[in-house]
Design a protein around this motif. Structure first.
Motif, PDB file in Angstrom:
ATOM      1  N   ALA A 155      12.899   2.664  37.176  1.00  0.00           N
ATOM      2  CA  ALA A 155      12.254   2.835  35.794  1.00  0.00           C
ATOM      3  C   ALA A 155      12.689   1.681  34.904  1.00  0.00           C
ATOM      4  N   VAL A 156      11.517   0.861  34.693  1.00  0.00           N
ATOM      5  CA  VAL A 156      11.982  -0.284  33.892  1.00  0.00           C
ATOM      6  C   VAL A 156      11.350  -0.427  32.352  1.00  0.00           C
ATOM      7  N   PRO A 157      12.176  -0.574  31.490  1.00  0.00           N
ATOM      8  CA  PRO A 157      11.958  -0.353  30.136  1.00  0.00           C
ATOM      9  C   PRO A 157      11.012  -1.360  29.511  1.00  0.00           C
ATOM     10  N   PHE A 158       9.950  -1.042  28.672  1.00  0.00           N
ATOM     11  CA  PHE A 158       9.263  -2.035  28.084  1.00  0.00           C
ATOM     12  C   PHE A 158       8.682  -1.658  26.601  1.00  0.00           C
ATOM     13  N   ILE A 159       8.293  -2.533  25.901  1.00  0.00           N
ATOM     14  CA  ILE A 159       7.818  -2.232  24.476  1.00  0.00           C
ATOM     15  C   ILE A 159       6.608  -2.876  24.477  1.00  0.00           C
ATOM     16  N   GLU A 160       5.439  -2.027  24.039  1.00  0.00           N
ATOM     17  CA  GLU A 160       4.122  -2.518  23.801  1.00  0.00           C
ATOM     18  C   GLU A 160       3.876  -3.364  22.387  1.00  0.00           C
ATOM     19  N   VAL A 161       3.427  -4.329  22.474  1.00  0.00           N
ATOM     20  CA  VAL A 161       3.446  -5.111  21.454  1.00  0.00           C
ATOM     21  C   VAL A 161       1.833  -5.853  21.181  1.00  0.00           C
ATOM     22  N   TYR A 162       1.202  -5.671  19.941  1.00  0.00           N
ATOM     23  CA  TYR A 162      -0.087  -5.989  19.710  1.00  0.00           C
ATOM     24  C   TYR A 162       0.001  -7.531  18.904  1.00  0.00           C
ATOM     25  N   GLU A 163      -0.787  -8.513  19.326  1.00  0.00           N
ATOM     26  CA  GLU A 163      -0.725  -9.712  18.535  1.00  0.00           C
ATOM     27  C   GLU A 163      -2.338  -9.972  17.917  1.00  0.00           C
ATOM     28  N   ARG A 164      -2.267  -9.813  16.887  1.00  0.00           N
ATOM     29  CA  ARG A 164      -3.876  -9.897  15.922  1.00  0.00           C
ATOM     30  C   ARG A 164      -4.019 -11.153  15.256  1.00  0.00           C
ATOM     31  N   TYR A 165      -4.979 -11.876  15.622  1.00  0.00           N
ATOM     32  CA  TYR A 165      -5.613 -12.904  14.858  1.00  0.00           C
ATOM     33  C   TYR A 165      -6.928 -12.661  14.195  1.00  0.00           C
ATOM     34  N   GLY A 166      -7.140 -13.076  12.950  1.00  0.00           N
ATOM     35  CA  GLY A 166      -8.541 -12.726  12.208  1.00  0.00           C
ATOM     36  C   GLY A 166      -8.355 -12.518  10.828  1.00  0.00           C
ATOM     37  N   GLU A 167      -9.558 -12.171  10.204  1.00  0.00           N
ATOM     38  CA  GLU A 167      -9.708 -12.161   8.713  1.00  0.00           C
ATOM     39  C   GLU A 167      -9.108 -10.880   8.329  1.00  0.00           C
ATOM     40  N   VAL A 168      -8.412 -10.444   7.408  1.00  0.00           N
ATOM     41  CA  VAL A 168      -7.940  -9.386   6.953  1.00  0.00           C
ATOM     42  C   VAL A 168      -7.789  -9.134   5.235  1.00  0.00           C
ATOM     43  N   PRO A 169      -7.992  -8.097   4.537  1.00  0.00           N
ATOM     44  CA  PRO A 169      -7.846  -8.240   3.166  1.00  0.00           C
ATOM     45  C   PRO A 169      -6.598  -8.859   2.574  1.00  0.00           C
ATOM     46  N   LEU A 170      -6.619  -9.429   1.469  1.00  0.00           N
ATOM     47  CA  LEU A 170      -5.289 -10.180   0.909  1.00  0.00           C
ATOM     48  C   LEU A 170      -4.265  -9.012   0.818  1.00  0.00           C
ATOM     49  N   SER A 171      -4.785  -7.909   0.344  1.00  0.00           N
ATOM     50  CA  SER A 171      -3.877  -6.787   0.084  1.00  0.00           C
ATOM     51  C   SER A 171      -2.928  -6.627   1.192  1.00  0.00           C
ATOM     52  N   TRP A 172      -3.697  -6.292   2.662  1.00  0.00           N
ATOM     53  CA  TRP A 172      -3.012  -6.037   3.886  1.00  0.00           C
ATOM     54  C   TRP A 172      -1.766  -6.981   3.818  1.00  0.00           C
ATOM     55  N   TYR A 173      -2.128  -8.408   3.867  1.00  0.00           N
ATOM     56  CA  TYR A 173      -1.150  -9.346   3.945  1.00  0.00           C
ATOM     57  C   TYR A 173       0.029  -9.151   2.925  1.00  0.00           C
ATOM     58  N   LYS A 174      -0.182  -8.991   1.731  1.00  0.00           N
ATOM     59  CA  LYS A 174       0.718  -9.006   0.789  1.00  0.00           C
ATOM     60  C   LYS A 174       1.428  -7.849   0.894  1.00  0.00           C
ATOM     61  N   GLU A 175       0.868  -6.497   1.379  1.00  0.00           N
ATOM     62  CA  GLU A 175       1.770  -5.214   1.658  1.00  0.00           C
ATOM     63  C   GLU A 175       2.716  -5.470   2.653  1.00  0.00           C
ATOM     64  N   ALA A 176       2.147  -6.142   3.947  1.00  0.00           N
ATOM     65  CA  ALA A 176       3.097  -6.357   4.909  1.00  0.00           C
ATOM     66  C   ALA A 176       4.175  -7.323   4.620  1.00  0.00           C
ATOM     67  N   GLY A 196       5.648  -7.353   1.654  1.00  0.00           N
ATOM     68  CA  GLY A 196       6.468  -7.065   0.671  1.00  0.00           C
ATOM     69  C   GLY A 196       6.236  -7.562  -0.709  1.00  0.00           C
ATOM     70  N   GLU A 197       4.971  -8.247  -0.874  1.00  0.00           N
ATOM     71  CA  GLU A 197       4.854  -8.735  -2.109  1.00  0.00           C
ATOM     72  C   GLU A 197       3.840  -7.723  -2.935  1.00  0.00           C
ATOM     73  N   GLU A 198       3.570  -8.117  -4.273  1.00  0.00           N
ATOM     74  CA  GLU A 198       2.772  -7.346  -5.208  1.00  0.00           C
ATOM     75  C   GLU A 198       1.347  -7.320  -4.906  1.00  0.00           C
ATOM     76  N   VAL A 199       0.762  -6.396  -4.718  1.00  0.00           N
ATOM     77  CA  VAL A 199      -0.775  -6.205  -4.581  1.00  0.00           C
ATOM     78  C   VAL A 199      -1.450  -5.929  -5.762  1.00  0.00           C
ATOM     79  N   LEU A 200      -2.309  -6.850  -6.022  1.00  0.00           N
ATOM     80  CA  LEU A 200      -3.174  -6.848  -7.174  1.00  0.00           C
ATOM     81  C   LEU A 200      -4.697  -5.967  -6.899  1.00  0.00           C
ATOM     82  N   PRO A 201      -5.235  -5.401  -7.789  1.00  0.00           N
ATOM     83  CA  PRO A 201      -6.598  -4.695  -7.494  1.00  0.00           C
ATOM     84  C   PRO A 201      -7.628  -5.398  -6.937  1.00  0.00           C
ATOM     85  N   GLU A 202      -7.747  -6.935  -7.273  1.00  0.00           N
ATOM     86  CA  GLU A 202      -8.531  -7.631  -6.806  1.00  0.00           C
ATOM     87  C   GLU A 202      -8.475  -8.276  -5.467  1.00  0.00           C
TER      88      GLU A 202
END
Length: 301
Positions: free
Chosen positions: A117-138, A140-146
């Motif tokens: 039994a070999v242990p492993f962890i599944e990791v996803y690496e994503r590149y591309g455009e995302v809403p700025l709110s996602w980036y700030k939330e990840a 830990g920064e303050e998210v603005l409505p705009e």
């Protein structure tokens, strides 16, 4: 091959120095081996994806089985790219990411390899455009409505994306963000062996022969069924008093009384020449589709 040359006589020495430096650089970074792998995999899979990586490798070939992207885009830079990785706990601890100990504790899985039994962890690496709110939330920064209206290119590395937690307010994803950063461009480039309009994945020589291979499989199945029937020893007689199966019910040397005689049933396969003709026609079709003529294969004309 890559061979820099001079267009002016005064640049001959410069070109020679450039060649020597280039050859040392390519040998150090194993560019020749990389080119050989591209030449081997492109005709098979139709697409080869290269990824910029730190270190001496510079670029590496991505396993297409672990790549997720929009199948209708023209090139990877036009959309998002997700690459799936499988890391052992030791490999994951070597990464300069956050929350690694928590990821190992919560999302370590096991698979069988050589009876262990070999242990492993599944990791996803994503590149591309995302809403700025996602980036700030990840981060830990303050998210603005705009921020929901603004988009940036970012890199997200997460694990536990398939983990769903039940809460009082319903269900929510229980994954962990290991790293998030803003990027200028996606570090992937693709090479297509044969491009097809309307889809990102290229067409290789293997895919070109799918239909002929299906036809060959059909002919082989028909031939096997006919040969199986031709191996049966069947007999015909108008007398109803004989045994039902003379191969099982008679011994060697038995005398059979059959006033009307016993005749073998002619059930041999009589269509082998037609099968051979159709197989030759399909072989010629495959040679034409893949341009694999005798001179290309190195055979005598």
């Amino acid at each position: 091959d890559i061979y820099p040359t001079a267009t002016k006589e005064s640049d001959y020495i410069k070109a020679k120095i450039l060649r020597e430096d280039l050859f040392r650089y390519m040998k150090k970074h194993k560019i020749g081996q990389l080119k050989n792998r591209i030449a081997e995999e492109a005709p098979i899979f139709g697409t080869v994806v290269l990824k910029k990586v730190p270190g001496d490798e510079i670029v590496e070939i991505v396993d297409l089985r672990n790549l997720i992207n929009d199948p209708t885009i023209d090139k990877l830079a036009d959309g998002f790219v997700i690459e799936k990785h499988y890391y052992t706990p030791t490999e994951l601890k070597e990464k300069p990411w956050d929350n690694i100990d928590e990821a190992i504790a919560r999302f370590t899985e096991f698979h069988e390899e050589e009876g262990k039994a070999v242990p492993f962890i599944e990791v996803y690496e994503r590149y591309g455009e995302v809403p700025l709110s996602w980036y700030k939330e990840a981060r830990g920064e303050e998210v603005l409505p705009e921020d929901d209206e603004k988009y940036i290119k970012a890199r997200f590395i997460v694990t536990g994306v398939n983990n769903v937690e039940e809460t009082e307010n319903g269900t929510r994803e229980g994954g962990i963000i290991l790293e998030v950063s803003e990027i200028d461009e996606i570090p992937y480039k693709e090479y297509r062996y044969t491009r097809i309009k309307g889809r990102w994945l290229g067409e290789g020589e293997v895919e070109k022969t799918f239909d002929p291979q299906i036809r060959i499989n059909e002919l082989t199945n028909y031939k096997i069924q006919g040969l199986r029937l031709s191996t049966l020893h069947l007999f015909v007689t108008p007398d109803s008093l004989l045994q039902s199966n003379i191969l099982n019910d008679c011994d060697n040397g038995d005398i059979l009384v059959a006033p009307n005689g016993i005749q073998p049933l002619m059930n041999e396969e009589r269509n082998l020449s037609a099968y051979a003709q159709e197989e030759r026609r399909i072989d010629d079709l495959v040679v034409g589709l893949t341009s694999s003529y005798e001179v290309v294969r190195g055979e005598t004309m």
